[in-house]
Design an enzyme around this catalytic site. Sequence first.
Site, PDB file in Angstrom:
ATOM      1  N   ARG A 172       0.817  -1.223   0.000  1.00  0.00           N
ATOM      2  CA  ARG A 172       0.000   0.000   0.000  1.00  0.00           C
ATOM      3  C   ARG A 172       0.851   1.274   0.000  1.00  0.00           C
ATOM      4  NH1 ARG A 172      -2.291  -3.574  -1.361  1.00  0.00           N
ATOM      5  NH2 ARG A 172      -4.148  -4.588  -0.524  1.00  0.00           N
ATOM      6  N   SER A 221     -11.270   0.003   3.391  1.00  0.00           N
ATOM      7  CA  SER A 221     -10.438  -0.527   4.479  1.00  0.00           C
ATOM      8  C   SER A 221      -9.802   0.614   5.260  1.00  0.00           C
ATOM      9  CB  SER A 221      -9.343  -1.430   3.913  1.00  0.00           C
ATOM     10  OG  SER A 221      -9.909  -2.577   3.320  1.00  0.00           O
ATOM     11  N   GLU A 291      -4.943   3.217   6.744  1.00  0.00           N
ATOM     12  CA  GLU A 291      -4.862   3.066   5.289  1.00  0.00           C
ATOM     13  C   GLU A 291      -5.620   4.209   4.624  1.00  0.00           C
ATOM     14  OE1 GLU A 291      -6.206  -0.176   1.898  1.00  0.00           O
ATOM     15  OE2 GLU A 291      -5.342  -0.911   3.766  1.00  0.00           O
TER      16      GLU A 291
END
Length: 299
Positions: A172, A221, A291
Amino acid sequence: MSVCYALPPVRGKLTHDAPLAPLVWFKSGGSAEWLFEPADAKDLADFLYALDPSVPVMTLGLGSNLIVRDGGVPGVVVRLGKAFAKVAKVDDVTLDCGAGASGILVSSTARDNGIAGMEFLRSIPGTVGGFVRMNGGAYGGEVKDILVDCDVVLRNGDLVTLPVEQLHYSYRHSELPEGAIVVGARFRGKPGEPEAIQAEMDRISASREASQPLRSKTGGSTFKNPDGGKAWQLVDEAGCRGLQIGGAQVSEKHTNFLINTGDATSADIEELGEEVRRRVKAKSGVDLHWEIQRVGVKK
């Protein structure tokens, strides 16, 4: 927010004090001091070249993995619209994708052209620009596995093409230059049968529908999975399922999702996320990392 600088002329659309809540999935938050929707990549490059370097600039895609704070976003928010949402076949296994194209459009175009390996993009709420920046991934696939190169406009207005190797992808995360705005990317898959590709996309869609609160005002998320663990499991074990602050709630369906139950402020949502992080740390000793990107000024 006060304006103390001049903006360069544009061919696209510039809007002062533009509400951002309607443009993000949480449906909360303040306004952009300026919202710029460029006509094309050259319009964006010319604007950034002429813009005072001290003016902050951020990019907004579909607003899916984002909390816009209630005090709004100073400077310029760049939103890449229809001009950047095209997807075209380059060769038998490669697609040229505008940064504003959705994962659904990319995966569907790949299917129609018999290109496998991009099915996972269908499950990620967002656009190509965000996928490239954050190494978007789901269901066993990541952007690093399919990206050939990407076109970016640097903060000084230069338009450059960066090969995947220069992004130094990790989970990520990418090492895109500070202030760079992705305007396009080439994705490479492998030959496949459209029927099999569609079947895999259907499987992913069904799994996502069953496990995630897709019909709620959410941000996707919330926390990155820690090494060797699952964020949702740690949140659940810390007793946070259904936890609520103001109008913000930890989803009962998937505990790594926060939802706006109706009238949540961005402060409610962010405070809830921080409370979840505190409880997880106290229970398991694990530091969860956001995130979801949080931008703008707290009220």
